[in-house]
Design a protein around this motif. Sequence first.
Motif, PDB file in Angstrom:
ATOM      1  N   SER A  27       2.516 -48.026 -31.294  1.00 12.77           N
ATOM      2  CA  SER A  27       3.707 -47.557 -31.997  1.00 12.77           C
ATOM      3  C   SER A  27       3.707 -48.038 -33.440  1.00 12.77           C
ATOM      4  CB  SER A  27       4.959 -48.055 -31.273  1.00 12.77           C
ATOM      5  OG  SER A  27       6.132 -47.775 -32.000  1.00 12.77           O
ATOM      6  N   ALA A  30       1.226 -46.101 -35.487  1.00 13.52           N
ATOM      7  CA  ALA A  30       1.686 -44.735 -35.760  1.00 13.52           C
ATOM      8  C   ALA A  30       2.761 -44.718 -36.843  1.00 13.52           C
ATOM      9  CB  ALA A  30       2.214 -44.090 -34.476  1.00 13.52           C
ATOM     10  N   GLN A 217      -1.771 -44.738 -27.425  1.00 12.36           N
ATOM     11  CA  GLN A 217      -1.637 -43.883 -28.605  1.00 12.36           C
ATOM     12  C   GLN A 217      -0.902 -42.576 -28.272  1.00 12.36           C
ATOM     13  OE1 GLN A 217      -4.445 -45.328 -27.546  1.00 12.36           O
ATOM     14  NE2 GLN A 217      -4.799 -46.859 -29.160  1.00 12.36           N
ATOM     15  N   GLU A 218      -1.038 -42.117 -27.035  1.00 16.18           N
ATOM     16  CA  GLU A 218      -0.348 -40.889 -26.626  1.00 16.18           C
ATOM     17  C   GLU A 218       1.157 -41.126 -26.511  1.00 16.18           C
ATOM     18  OE1 GLU A 218      -3.935 -38.730 -24.145  1.00 16.18           O
ATOM     19  OE2 GLU A 218      -2.838 -40.367 -23.181  1.00 16.18           O
ATOM     20  N   GLU A 221       2.470 -41.199 -30.114  1.00 19.88           N
ATOM     21  CA  GLU A 221       2.627 -39.864 -30.689  1.00 19.88           C
ATOM     22  C   GLU A 221       3.973 -39.259 -30.304  1.00 19.88           C
ATOM     23  OE1 GLU A 221      -0.712 -37.655 -29.311  1.00 19.88           O
ATOM     24  OE2 GLU A 221      -2.167 -38.777 -30.521  1.00 19.88           O
ATOM     25  N   LEU A 224       6.732 -40.967 -32.343  1.00 21.02           N
ATOM     26  CA  LEU A 224       6.767 -40.424 -33.699  1.00 21.02           C
ATOM     27  C   LEU A 224       7.412 -39.041 -33.713  1.00 21.02           C
ATOM     28  CD1 LEU A 224       5.948 -41.275 -36.536  1.00 21.02           C
ATOM     29  CD2 LEU A 224       3.770 -40.094 -36.193  1.00 21.02           C
TER      30      LEU A 224
END
Length: 247
Positions: A27, A30, A217-218, A221, A224
Amino acid sequence: MSDTPTLPLAGRTAAVTGAASGIGRASAEALLAAGARVVLVDRDAAAVQALCAALGPQARPLALDLLDAAACAQLLPRILEAGDGRLDVFHANAGAYLGGDLVDHDSSAIDRMMQLNVSVVMKNVRDVLPHMIARGSGDIVVTSSLAAHYPTPWEPVYAASKWAIDCFVQTTRRQIFKHGLRMGAVSPGPVVTGLLADWPADKLAEARAAGSLIEPQEVAEVILFMLTRPRHITIRDVVLLPTNFDL
């Protein structure tokens, strides 16, 4: 006139708890990539300082043990000190996990997890709200879990903590929208984090290949995406299921 596009979170300050690893780290990365300065909060001082050194000057380390009541009460002033006096985005991510049968857990472990997953989140959100309300804008995202939406029998204590915090998010959201604030929860299924550290490498690779795990990371995303909607849109709750994970 510059043709360089403005990053969606340029000029904003975010703070992420439990930021040294897993979903918190993803997080923070990102948010930095989206243009925010980010205060990374974690109890592991060495880890969070090393991470911020690698991420650059917009990443600000804040070593703090949220289970220490006195330290927890200092969260907002220390975020403001590290983040140039403002806070636009707060990601309450720090948490703990207990799986298995209830009878196998001792009371101290249950107390610690419930404190971190529920009480600390409530106190952190309570403490950042006056600052955001005074500014008339702000976003709060809480890391919940798929366990908040289904009575998973293999993790009754953890699931109960996430059911509680999901209720907190949805009720608090209804109190604060009139101040121009948004609040939502992200509820992923199994995520490749330190919780899976004891998995054999071949089993982990097999699960990834089968589409039964989510990468941090998913999740980032999705966070975000929630934060970059127009201000009149609130993404109140996102449930992320691995493709081959069904309940």
